[in-house]
Design a protein around this motif. Structure first.
Motif, PDB file in Angstrom:
ATOM      1  N   ILE A 137       0.857  -1.195   0.000  1.00 57.57           N
ATOM      2  CA  ILE A 137       0.000   0.000   0.000  1.00 57.57           C
ATOM      3  C   ILE A 137       0.885   1.235   0.000  1.00 57.57           C
ATOM      4  O   ILE A 137       1.652   1.464   0.940  1.00 57.57           O
ATOM      5  CB  ILE A 137      -0.929   0.036   1.228  1.00 57.57           C
ATOM      6  N   ALA A 141      -1.539   6.942  -0.842  1.00 54.01           N
ATOM      7  CA  ALA A 141      -2.971   6.639  -0.977  1.00 54.01           C
ATOM      8  C   ALA A 141      -3.742   7.272   0.180  1.00 54.01           C
ATOM      9  O   ALA A 141      -3.184   7.521   1.258  1.00 54.01           O
ATOM     10  CB  ALA A 141      -3.181   5.131  -0.991  1.00 54.01           C
ATOM     11  N   ILE A 143      -6.870   6.471   2.568  1.00 58.32           N
ATOM     12  CA  ILE A 143      -7.742   5.372   2.989  1.00 58.32           C
ATOM     13  C   ILE A 143      -8.501   5.774   4.243  1.00 58.32           C
ATOM     14  O   ILE A 143      -7.897   6.170   5.250  1.00 58.32           O
ATOM     15  CB  ILE A 143      -6.921   4.094   3.247  1.00 58.32           C
ATOM     16  N   ILE A 157      -2.081  -1.262  -3.721  1.00 62.28           N
ATOM     17  CA  ILE A 157      -2.797   0.011  -3.796  1.00 62.28           C
ATOM     18  C   ILE A 157      -1.786   1.098  -4.135  1.00 62.28           C
ATOM     19  O   ILE A 157      -0.829   1.320  -3.388  1.00 62.28           O
ATOM     20  CB  ILE A 157      -3.511   0.338  -2.464  1.00 62.28           C
ATOM     21  N   VAL A 161      -4.626   6.866  -4.935  1.00 59.73           N
ATOM     22  CA  VAL A 161      -5.892   6.143  -4.843  1.00 59.73           C
ATOM     23  C   VAL A 161      -6.677   6.680  -3.645  1.00 59.73           C
ATOM     24  O   VAL A 161      -6.098   6.991  -2.595  1.00 59.73           O
ATOM     25  CB  VAL A 161      -5.647   4.631  -4.689  1.00 59.73           C
ATOM     26  N   ILE A 163      -9.771   5.698  -1.059  1.00 59.47           N
ATOM     27  CA  ILE A 163     -10.655   4.650  -0.547  1.00 59.47           C
ATOM     28  C   ILE A 163     -11.402   5.225   0.650  1.00 59.47           C
ATOM     29  O   ILE A 163     -10.770   5.622   1.632  1.00 59.47           O
ATOM     30  CB  ILE A 163      -9.850   3.398  -0.147  1.00 59.47           C
ATOM     31  N   LEU A 169     -11.737  -5.081   1.011  1.00 57.98           N
ATOM     32  CA  LEU A 169     -10.877  -5.498  -0.094  1.00 57.98           C
ATOM     33  C   LEU A 169     -10.400  -6.920   0.147  1.00 57.98           C
ATOM     34  O   LEU A 169     -10.003  -7.265   1.255  1.00 57.98           O
ATOM     35  CB  LEU A 169      -9.659  -4.569  -0.209  1.00 57.98           C
ATOM     36  N   SER A 174      -5.693  -5.338  -7.324  1.00 53.96           N
ATOM     37  CA  SER A 174      -4.775  -4.274  -7.743  1.00 53.96           C
ATOM     38  C   SER A 174      -5.579  -3.008  -8.014  1.00 53.96           C
ATOM     39  O   SER A 174      -6.504  -3.017  -8.843  1.00 53.96           O
ATOM     40  CB  SER A 174      -4.009  -4.676  -9.010  1.00 53.96           C
ATOM     41  N   ILE A 175      -5.235  -1.915  -7.317  1.00 55.25           N
ATOM     42  CA  ILE A 175      -5.914  -0.637  -7.482  1.00 55.25           C
ATOM     43  C   ILE A 175      -4.829   0.362  -7.870  1.00 55.25           C
ATOM     44  O   ILE A 175      -4.023   0.782  -7.034  1.00 55.25           O
ATOM     45  CB  ILE A 175      -6.631  -0.210  -6.188  1.00 55.25           C
ATOM     46  N   SER A 185      -6.419   8.169 -10.817  1.00 55.21           N
ATOM     47  CA  SER A 185      -6.431   7.022  -9.911  1.00 55.21           C
ATOM     48  C   SER A 185      -7.855   6.654  -9.527  1.00 55.21           C
ATOM     49  O   SER A 185      -8.749   7.512  -9.493  1.00 55.21           O
ATOM     50  CB  SER A 185      -5.625   7.340  -8.645  1.00 55.21           C
TER      51      SER A 185
END
Length: 227
Positions: A137, A141, A143, A157, A161, A163, A169, A174-175, A185
């Motif tokens: 991760i 990102a 989250i 991740i 990204v 979230i 998950l 794969s993000i 993204s």
């Protein structure tokens, strides 16, 4: 003392009673600590001791004590792990031996480091998590809280990204941001679930509470939404 911390201590005492041979381990992980943050750092440090050495726990404890929002997010995570992941029979099991939970909490620490400009340290923790749990991760990102990573091995991740809260998950998801142009993204809205072996790349938005089975979605347009 938070409700989660009280619950953890009670469950740890119960576990030590059932298995006295392992009481030393329960004490190290929970009972000898004065707060949730210190216990979380001890468990992460124990899992990464072969990578970070004996002083890692002290550093993680200091980071967690200085950033109170991490513990609040972690408490929300552990509650949903216990509720939705059958491998987490209680809070103590989630804290001490659930790879998905532990990797997510190390991400939370690395994310704070990233936001504070400590990119080298943040990426070091990110890489250690990938080595220890097979869960990668990026600290860039975003989250939310109450996130559950089921099984988790092979999860990737990317940076940028997004979230939101209460997302679930599975393993080998794969993000990824788009490799081209604007580097858009994916965005995962609150309460959605992404099942194993799914690939989301580019400007994909997964709608609130949606469940995605194994799939591959790629788009360059931020307007594209999974219906």
């Amino acid at each position: 003392m938070s409700k989660v911390w009280r619950t953890l201590r009670q469950q740890a005492e119960q576990f030590a009673g059932w298995n006295p041979v392992m009481r030393w381990n329960v004490e190290y992980r929970v009972l000898e600590h004065d707060c949730f943050e210190a216990a979380l750092a001890a468990n992460l440090g124990f899992s990464l001791r072969h990578l970070g050495g004996d002083k890692l726990q002290a550093w993680l404890t200091a980071l967690l004590r200085s950033e109170s929002t991490i513990a609040l997010q972690s408490e929300a995570d552990i509650g949903r792990f216990v509720k939705y992941d059958p491998s987490c029979v209680d809070h103590y099991v989630a804290l001490s031996s659930c790879a998905g939970f532990q990797a997510l909490q190390l991400y939370r620490i690395s994310h704070e480091l990233w936001l504070n400009g400590e990119h080298h340290n943040a990426l070091m923790l990110k890489n250690w998590a990938a080595q220890a749990w097979g869960i990668d991760i990026h600290p860039g990102a975003q989250i939310g809280k109450g996130v559950v990573i089921r099984h988790g091995h092979g999860l990737v991740i990317d940076d940028a990204v997004v979230i939101e809260d209460d997302v679930t998950l599975w393993n080998a998801v794969s993000i990824l941001r788009s490799p081209a142009g604007a580097c858009k993204s994916p965005v995962l809205k609150k309460g959605c679930t992404v099942h194993a072996h799914s690939v989301l790349c580019g400007g994909v938005t997964v709608k609130k509470d949606m469940i995605l089975a194994e799939c591959t979605l790629f788009t360059e347009s931020v307007a594209d939404v999974v219906n």
